[in-house]
Design a protein around this motif. Structure first.
Motif, mmCIF file in Angstrom:
data_model
loop_
_atom_site.group_PDB
_atom_site.id
_atom_site.type_symbol
_atom_site.label_atom_id
_atom_site.label_comp_id
_atom_site.label_asym_id
_atom_site.label_seq_id
_atom_site.Cartn_x
_atom_site.Cartn_y
_atom_site.Cartn_z
ATOM 1 N N TYR A 107 0.569 -1.073 -0.140
ATOM 2 C CA TYR A 107 0.163 0.320 0.209
ATOM 3 C C TYR A 107 1.082 1.195 0.041
ATOM 4 O O TYR A 107 1.559 1.556 1.236
ATOM 5 C CB TYR A 107 -0.680 -0.001 1.241
ATOM 6 C CG TYR A 107 -1.684 1.191 1.283
ATOM 7 C CD1 TYR A 107 -3.074 0.894 0.928
ATOM 8 C CD2 TYR A 107 -1.685 1.902 1.851
ATOM 9 C CE1 TYR A 107 -4.227 2.198 0.621
ATOM 10 C CE2 TYR A 107 -2.311 3.458 2.084
ATOM 11 C CZ TYR A 107 -4.146 3.241 1.608
ATOM 12 O OH TYR A 107 -4.689 4.025 1.258
ATOM 13 N N LEU A 108 1.139 1.766 -1.238
ATOM 14 C CA LEU A 108 1.919 3.074 -1.447
ATOM 15 C C LEU A 108 1.219 4.525 -1.254
ATOM 16 O O LEU A 108 0.239 4.467 -1.665
ATOM 17 C CB LEU A 108 2.660 2.975 -2.636
ATOM 18 C CG LEU A 108 3.368 1.912 -2.980
ATOM 19 C CD1 LEU A 108 3.955 2.065 -4.271
ATOM 20 C CD2 LEU A 108 4.846 1.262 -2.048
ATOM 21 N N TYR A 109 1.643 4.720 -0.109
ATOM 22 C CA TYR A 109 1.343 6.252 -0.326
ATOM 23 C C TYR A 109 1.836 7.662 0.034
ATOM 24 O O TYR A 109 3.232 7.385 0.336
ATOM 25 C CB TYR A 109 -0.033 6.354 1.131
ATOM 26 C CG TYR A 109 0.565 5.907 2.268
ATOM 27 C CD1 TYR A 109 0.990 6.966 3.398
ATOM 28 C CD2 TYR A 109 1.255 4.329 3.087
ATOM 29 C CE1 TYR A 109 1.926 7.043 4.599
ATOM 30 C CE2 TYR A 109 2.249 4.695 4.437
ATOM 31 C CZ TYR A 109 1.777 6.275 5.162
ATOM 32 O OH TYR A 109 2.305 5.406 6.333
ATOM 33 N N ARG A 162 -10.000 -5.901 5.676
ATOM 34 C CA ARG A 162 -9.031 -6.442 4.461
ATOM 35 C C ARG A 162 -8.097 -5.797 3.778
ATOM 36 O O ARG A 162 -6.935 -6.684 2.769
ATOM 37 C CB ARG A 162 -10.472 -6.479 3.101
ATOM 38 C CG ARG A 162 -11.589 -7.454 3.820
ATOM 39 C CD ARG A 162 -12.986 -7.114 2.500
ATOM 40 N NE ARG A 162 -13.938 -8.062 3.239
ATOM 41 C CZ ARG A 162 -15.366 -7.698 3.412
ATOM 42 N NH1 ARG A 162 -15.574 -6.831 2.435
ATOM 43 N NH2 ARG A 162 -16.277 -8.589 3.809
ATOM 44 N N ILE A 163 -8.419 -4.341 3.632
ATOM 45 C CA ILE A 163 -6.897 -3.522 2.955
ATOM 46 C C ILE A 163 -5.964 -3.934 3.724
ATOM 47 O O ILE A 163 -4.617 -3.939 3.450
ATOM 48 C CB ILE A 163 -7.491 -1.967 2.366
ATOM 49 C CG1 ILE A 163 -8.135 -2.009 1.437
ATOM 50 C CG2 ILE A 163 -6.274 -1.122 2.481
ATOM 51 C CD1 ILE A 163 -8.433 -0.029 1.760
ATOM 52 N N ARG A 164 -6.022 -4.260 5.357
ATOM 53 C CA ARG A 164 -4.446 -4.853 5.696
ATOM 54 C C ARG A 164 -3.926 -5.574 5.762
ATOM 55 O O ARG A 164 -3.168 -6.520 5.819
ATOM 56 C CB ARG A 164 -4.920 -4.006 6.938
ATOM 57 C CG ARG A 164 -5.399 -2.616 7.895
ATOM 58 C CD ARG A 164 -5.162 -2.198 9.359
ATOM 59 N NE ARG A 164 -5.512 -1.008 9.503
ATOM 60 C CZ ARG A 164 -6.319 -0.411 10.216
ATOM 61 N NH1 ARG A 164 -7.524 -1.108 9.357
ATOM 62 N NH2 ARG A 164 -6.359 1.286 9.592
ATOM 63 N N PRO A 185 2.041 -1.845 4.477
ATOM 64 C CA PRO A 185 1.691 0.337 4.434
ATOM 65 C C PRO A 185 3.252 0.758 3.942
ATOM 66 O O PRO A 185 4.420 0.389 4.390
ATOM 67 C CB PRO A 185 0.601 1.128 5.295
ATOM 68 C CG PRO A 185 1.188 -0.458 6.227
ATOM 69 C CD PRO A 185 1.195 -1.778 5.730
ATOM 70 N N VAL A 186 3.304 1.527 3.006
ATOM 71 C CA VAL A 186 4.992 2.312 2.634
ATOM 72 C C VAL A 186 4.729 3.799 2.590
ATOM 73 O O VAL A 186 4.179 3.836 1.026
ATOM 74 C CB VAL A 186 5.652 1.260 1.743
ATOM 75 C CG1 VAL A 186 7.144 1.894 1.896
ATOM 76 C CG2 VAL A 186 5.461 -0.627 2.409
ATOM 77 N N MET A 198 -1.959 -1.892 -4.008
ATOM 78 C CA MET A 198 -2.431 -0.282 -3.033
ATOM 79 C C MET A 198 -1.699 1.264 -3.914
ATOM 80 O O MET A 198 -0.146 1.070 -3.302
ATOM 81 C CB MET A 198 -3.447 0.350 -2.111
ATOM 82 C CG MET A 198 -4.760 -1.454 -2.918
ATOM 83 S SD MET A 198 -5.719 -1.082 -0.884
ATOM 84 C CE MET A 198 -6.073 -2.589 -1.237
ATOM 85 N N SER A 199 -2.318 2.481 -4.868
ATOM 86 C CA SER A 199 -1.934 3.596 -4.385
ATOM 87 C C SER A 199 -2.602 4.514 -3.611
ATOM 88 O O SER A 199 -4.199 4.029 -3.836
ATOM 89 C CB SER A 199 -0.889 4.376 -5.744
ATOM 90 O OG SER A 199 -1.483 4.820 -6.175
#
Length: 311
Positions: A166-168, A294-296, A301-302, A262-263
């Motif tokens: 999960y790129l944020y 579900r996302i977790r 996360p990065v 995901m981004s």
């Protein structure tokens, strides 16, 4: 009128023709590829066989070998573009067979790789991304390292890590670029990736109800070997798209242990807040929490930082 056979004899026996023939023969026999062929078949080939097959030997030396005379596949000089000649001996006669050349191999591999990447509404320039083109600095090293760890563990479509990333981070710092670069790396090991620009995808899902293609499109996305959801959180999320579209996709991938990337401009907590409020302003904490669970489960996360590269 002179018979054709007599005309040919006269031409062949002419000094100029004999000289040219002799020079061509020397040129042909001096070619390393011809010499090796004759050495490999020294017990089967004699001088008359060479003379009968001289036109084939000349055809061989006149072409490109291992792409040494061709600037590119489009600029291939060979009789069969993308194929290089090989000398063969067939029933005592010298002949030529053709095999696919190095440049055509590279081109076919690229075409095969691109066929494994299915883009839905992603910009063309992003789809050309490579890891070598990803600009590195201290603020981007962690994301690059984590991507590298995922790719190190991925050896093919049947051996992929269960969790994606999960790129944020802020706008324009390369999140979409990095997703595409990963997709291109995965294509090299025959992994099919579907990249989806989430805001446009959600708009199309609403239209798909009318043309009765909703289930087909959702199934296509949720069953991808690797799914990449780009810019999640930028869409105007309704309760229906959140629960029936996004929720369905994520639940399936979580159950099947399919890697998902995901981004987003949002962190986990910021995305949960975004998902909590519907377009009507209704607060739905439990449903947002279910999506985030579900996302977790699907991603790590990065944070990606740095300057805005669009400006």
């Amino acid at each position: 009128m002179e018979p054709i056979s007599e005309t040919l004899k006269r031409v062949v026996n002419a000094p100029a023709f004999s000289e040219r023939y002799s020079e061509m023969r020397k040129e042909v026999l001096a070619h390393p590829g011809v010499q090796k062929f004759l050495e490999d078949h020294s017990d089967e080939i004699d001088a008359p066989t060479i003379d009968r097959g001289l036109h084939k030997l000349y055809e061989y030396i006149d072409q490109s070998h291992d792409c040494n005379k061709c600037p590119s596949l489009d600029g291939c000089i060979n009789h069969l573009k993308g194929f290089e000649p090989n000398l063969v001996l067939e029933r005592g006669t010298i002949g030529i067979s053709y095999t696919q050349c190095r440049l055509k191999d590279v081109n076919d591999n690229k075409r095969h790789a691109s066929s494994l990447i299915h883009s839905m509404y992603m910009p063309k320039e992003v789809m050309q991304a490579t890891l070598s083109g990803f600009e590195l600095d201290d603020s981007r090293m962690e994301a690059f390292r984590t991507v590298g760890e995922f790719l190190d563990q991925a050896t093919g479509p049947d051996n992929l890590p269960e969790k994606g990333l999960y790129l944020y981070g802020q706008f324009g710092i390369g999140k979409s670029y990095l997703l595409s670069a990963v997709a291109n790396e995965l294509a090299d090991i025959n992994v099919k990736t579907v990249l989806v620009f989430v805001p446009e995808f959600m708009r199309e899902m609403k239209q798909a109800i009318g043309d009765q293609t909703l289930q087909e499109k959702v199934d296509y996305v949720k069953k991808a070997d690797v799914l990449m959801l780009d810019d999640i959180g930028a869409e105007a999320m309704s309760s229906w798209t959140r629960d029936e579209v996004l929720g369905t996709i994520l639940h399936y991938r979580m159950s099947e242990k399919l890697p998902t990337f995901m981004s987003s401009n949002f962190s986990y907590s910021e995305l949960e807040y975004h998902l909590t409020y519907s377009q009507r302003g209704e607060k739905e904490d439990l449903k947002a929490a279910r999506i985030m669970e579900r996302i977790r489960a699907l991603t790590t996360p990065v944070m990606l930082d740095g300057r805005n590269r669009r400006n």
